[in-house]
Write an enzyme that holds these catalytic residues in place. Structure first.
Site, PDB file in Angstrom:
ATOM      1  N   SER A 199      -3.093   5.984 -11.203  1.00 18.02           N
ATOM      2  CA  SER A 199      -3.876   6.772 -10.247  1.00 18.02           C
ATOM      3  C   SER A 199      -4.790   5.831  -9.480  1.00 18.02           C
ATOM      4  CB  SER A 199      -4.721   7.821 -10.983  1.00 18.02           C
ATOM      5  OG  SER A 199      -5.661   8.426 -10.121  1.00 18.02           O
ATOM      6  N   TYR A 212     -11.240   9.975 -17.066  1.00 20.83           N
ATOM      7  CA  TYR A 212      -9.926   9.859 -16.438  1.00 20.83           C
ATOM      8  C   TYR A 212      -9.723   8.447 -15.873  1.00 20.83           C
ATOM      9  CZ  TYR A 212      -5.910  11.123 -13.513  1.00 20.83           C
ATOM     10  OH  TYR A 212      -4.663  11.196 -12.937  1.00 20.83           O
TER      11      TYR A 212
END
Length: 354
Positions: A199, A212
């Protein structure tokens, strides 16, 4: 066409600079931050357009199989269907094979998709998956392992429990390591590739994304090390690094519910510092961020397909050109500037006790 556009952008940029320097400096470049952004956008845009090449499908799918984790929904589900249509045999790892997403994979496919139960945090599941793949490969070779399974937690650190930190690392990092190590002997035999879905959150961190981002930074670090170590075996290692997209792990209702649960379990002395007004404003902020999530998931799946099928894949894919430009700029800006930038976007405008 893209190269022509790159040349045009460079010519126009320098043309404006040399023909109207006073107006440009007074209105655009008066602030050092704007000057950096202006030249960075100009340069990166031109560089991308000048160097980009049209992807080519060079790998024949005949005799090749791919294993994909996290195929219950989202990117993994779409990728399995796309590769099946291209002619690859697909082993689709699903956390819940009996649910609709997994069932539709088998029902709507050509027959080349085999769904199997796979929890990437469970050693027994992964060993069983390896055995299942070996038993069902037939005359095929395992060409690619796509580590797509992942979970998301978007919470401020003080009410994000240690257990949640552990869970997200177990799925997004240790799960990737566990699956990759298990299937590497089969990948080595085919001189194939490993594709890890990371990501842009692994390149920079914004408020409430700490857990995250930690997991995705670790995934990128693992991919970088693996790529260098696997070079001697002619195995390619690729990361696909999307920004925020509308997928089940980023569903607003899910994120709001998990935040409320975590807040309810947070010690009273911590909640008193923030206050209910701050927490409510935070939830509204999460809703706003999710509304900005991109809806065209094919931008991501297209690059996942390219990472699997093209003969010479890139080391790193970032879906959406402007997301790539913004990320490239942010990675090279001084920390003080990025902190100011993120604060201007994500700051919760409610006072807390100090």
């Amino acid at each position: 066409m893209k190269r022509l556009a790159g040349v045009v952008i460079l010519v126009l940029g320098f043309g404006v600079y040399f023909t109207q320097p006073h107006a440009l400096c007074a209105n655009v470049l008066s602030d050092p931050l704007y000057a950096v952004v202006f030249y960075a956008v100009l340069g990166l845009t031109a560089l991308f357009l000048l160097t980009s090449k049209k992807p080519r499908l060079c790998i024949s799918p005949v005799g090749k199989a791919v294993i994909i984790t996290g195929c219950d929904s989202g990117f993994g589900n779409s990728l399995a269907m796309r590769l099946d249509k291209l002619g690859f045999s697909v082993f689709a790892g699903c956390l819940a094979p009996s649910r609709e997403g997994a069932r539709k994979l088998e029902e709507d496919s050509s027959g080349r998709i085999k769904v199997m139960e796979l929890n990437v945090t469970d050693d027994f599941h992964v060993r069983s998956a390896v055995r299942f793949v070996k038993e069902n490969l037939g005359d095929n070779t395992l060409w690619a392992c796509v580590n797509n399974a992942g979970i998301a937690v978007f919470q401020e650190i003080e009410w994000c429990s240690v257990i949640q930190f552990q869970q997200i690392m177990d799925v997004n990092v240790i799960g990737v390591v566990r699956v990759t190590k298990a299937f590497l002997p089969l990948i080595r035999a085919s001189k194939g590739r490993v594709v890890n879905v990371a990501s842009l959150a692994g390149r920079f961190t914004v408020p409430s994304f700490a857990a995250y981002s930690m997991s995705k930074k670790a995934c990128i670090a693992f991919s970088d090390g693996l790529r260098q170590e696997m070079h001697k075996f002619d195995i390619k290692v690729v990361t696909v690094e999307p920004g925020l997209y509308k997928t089940p792990i980023a569903a607003t209702d899910y994120l709001i519910d998990t935040n409320r649960k975590s807040w309810a379990e947070t010690p009273t002395e911590v909640k008193d510092v923030y206050g209910e007004e701050y927490f409510d404003a935070f939830l509204k902020s999460i809703e706003g961020q999710m509304k900005r999530a991109r809806s065209n998931v094919d931008e991501v799946v297209d690059q996942m397909v390219e990472a699997v099928t093209t003969k010479e894949p890139r080391v790193r894919y970032v879906p959406n050109f402007m997301s790539n430009v913004r990320a490239s700029i942010l990675m090279y800006l001084p920390t003080a500037l990025t902190d100011r930038f993120f604060e201007s976007i994500y700051k919760i405008k409610v006072d807390v006790k100090k």
